[in-house]
Design a protein around this motif. Structure first.
Motif, PDB file in Angstrom:
ATOM      1  N   LYS A 126       9.854 -49.262  -5.872  1.00 11.22           N
ATOM      2  CA  LYS A 126       9.359 -49.909  -4.647  1.00 11.22           C
ATOM      3  C   LYS A 126       7.855 -50.172  -4.707  1.00 11.22           C
ATOM      4  O   LYS A 126       7.114 -49.951  -3.745  1.00 11.22           O
ATOM      5  N   TRP A 127       7.410 -50.644  -5.872  1.00  5.39           N
ATOM      6  CA  TRP A 127       6.014 -51.031  -6.006  1.00  5.39           C
ATOM      7  C   TRP A 127       5.746 -52.369  -5.330  1.00  5.39           C
ATOM      8  O   TRP A 127       4.585 -52.767  -5.175  1.00  5.39           O
ATOM      9  N   ILE A 128       6.805 -53.088  -4.963  1.00  7.97           N
ATOM     10  CA  ILE A 128       6.693 -54.265  -4.112  1.00  7.97           C
ATOM     11  C   ILE A 128       7.510 -53.989  -2.848  1.00  7.97           C
ATOM     12  O   ILE A 128       8.498 -53.263  -2.880  1.00  7.97           O
ATOM     13  N   LYS A 129       7.062 -54.538  -1.720  1.00  7.65           N
ATOM     14  CA  LYS A 129       7.659 -54.196  -0.427  1.00  7.65           C
ATOM     15  C   LYS A 129       9.118 -54.608  -0.332  1.00  7.65           C
ATOM     16  O   LYS A 129       9.949 -53.887   0.210  1.00  7.65           O
ATOM     17  N   LYS A 130       9.434 -55.768  -0.856  1.00  7.79           N
ATOM     18  CA  LYS A 130      10.795 -56.285  -0.803  1.00  7.79           C
ATOM     19  C   LYS A 130      11.310 -56.446  -2.221  1.00  7.79           C
ATOM     20  O   LYS A 130      10.636 -57.019  -3.075  1.00  7.79           O
TER      21      LYS A 130
END
Length: 392
Positions: free
Chosen positions: A204-208
């Motif tokens: 989850k290093w990117i929000k989506k």
């Protein structure tokens, strides 16, 4: 015999050097991804390494009737000739007439406008498995932009030439996060670009989460020796430089030279004040290094061009001895450029350990717990069999 370094352990597990086999990057498995592109408007993130045999992926897909509407260029540009750090501009690919959007320079994340009209994105770039090699940062921002625009991504995976071990200090993302270190990983992460994409999603290093399909390499696992058919960037011209790169790139954070502006970048190290004068080189402007460090100055130092490639691969960890020995002979307080060195290292502890006169084994011991923690996360995202011992 050699040692695959696992979980930061300096002892390792003795193994024989694996046989060299013919590896098939994901791009060659056209039957697996052409159906996913049929009837779609396609975007491609590519550079000079994006080949199917001797044919560029762009040309191959056009010849197969795939509708490519836009190309996206990482650091060094679409053809891989730009200097490290040089701003890449939007433009048009002169060969095909397809518009090109830069993903390096002022804008690293594609906007929804940049992705307008794209049904599916394909990423096909050769990585070298090191945290500060910026293609994984490009992948992060690409996946973030694609997720926001609801555009799926296909990664045509390629082998990691440094994928047989993990090593180095962990990145402190709270203070030192940058385009040469975005995630809490060690310097050498031991993942292919496809595996890394899965980790970006999974951690989850990117929000989506980005809708991701990985087209696997064939005849590859994390013990495989892979000699790249084309240099991945202007200053990594051969497999020797690529294997040396993780350990000696830290010279970029010093007042020394790594041979940019010579015919052997990342295979020589030097400084005008190095005491041993038996070997020298003088950096000059060259394609991919128009303004090299110490340009026009005679640098004395160490010639690494004769180092055996098989032995470098068999070492199974970053070679710190070159940096530590060089610094020990320089005996100068101004050798490090702290801000840049610490950015590469992911924090100040590595530089501070060197200044304190710690041995290589002492430095490595400080990395053990971080590497163990990372390894537990890493194994969840592996597509290929791991190096012996690293499964534990």
């Amino acid at each position: 015999m050699f040692f695959i370094i696992c979980q930061g352990c300096a002892q390792g597990v003795p193994r024989t050097l694996p046989e060299k086999v013919e590896v098939m990057p994901g791009a060659l498995s056209t039957s697996e991804y052409l159906p996913l592109l049929k009837g779609k408007k396609v975007g491609l993130v590519v550079n000079q390494t994006s080949l199917i045999g001797s044919v560029h992926l762009v040309d191959s897909l056009i010849n197969r009737g795939v509708k490519i509407v836009r190309l996206y260029a990482p650091e060094h540009g679409l053809r891989g000739q730009a200097d490290a750090g040089e701003t890449i501009k939007d433009g048009v690919d002169t060969k095909t007439g397809i518009p090109v959007t830069s993903l390096y320079g002022d804008k690293k994340k594609p906007s929804k406008g940049d992705l307008a009209g794209i049904d599916v994105m394909v990423f096909d770039i050769q990585d070298v498995g090191v945290r500060f090699y910026t293609y994984i940062s490009t992948l992060h921002y690409l996946m973030e932009g694609l997720a926001e625009a609801n555009v799926p991504l296909i990664i045509l995976d390629r082998p990691n030439p440094n994928g047989h071990y993990i090593d180095g200090p962990m990145m402190d993302t709270s203070q030192y996060r940058s385009f040469v270190g975005m995630h809490p990983i060690p310097v050498v992460h031991g993942l292919t670009i496809g595996e890394y994409g899965q980790m970006i999603n999974g951690e989850k290093w990117i929000k989506k989460s980005c809708a991701l399909t990985v087209i696997k390499c064939k005849n590859y696992d994390h013990t495989t020796f892979y000699d790249l058919p084309v240099k991945p960037s202007p200053n990594l011209p051969n497999i020797r430089s690529i294997l040396l790169y993780p350990g000696i790139c830290f010279f970029e954070g010093t007042t020394g030279s790594l041979g940019r502006g010579t015919s052997t970048p990342f295979q020589v190290v030097g400084h005008p004040e190095y005491p041993n004068k038996t070997f020298s080189f003088t950096p000059q402007p060259t394609p991919g290094a128009l303004h090299p460090p110490l340009e026009g100055k005679t640098c004395y130092g160490v010639d690494l061009t004769k180092m055996n490639v098989d032995s470098l691969f068999a070492l199974g960890h970053m070679d710190l001895s070159i940096l530590l020995s060089f610094y020990g002979k320089m005996k100068t307080d101004g050798f490090f450029t702290p801000a840049w060195f610490d950015k590469l290292a992911g924090g100040p502890s590595f530089r501070e350990s060197i200044l304190a006169g710690k041995t290589e084994s002492q430095i490595r011991e400080s990395w053990v717990e971080g590497l163990k923690s990372f390894q537990k996360k890493r194994v969840k995202y592996l597509v290929y069999a791991d190096s012996p011992g690293c499964e534990k």
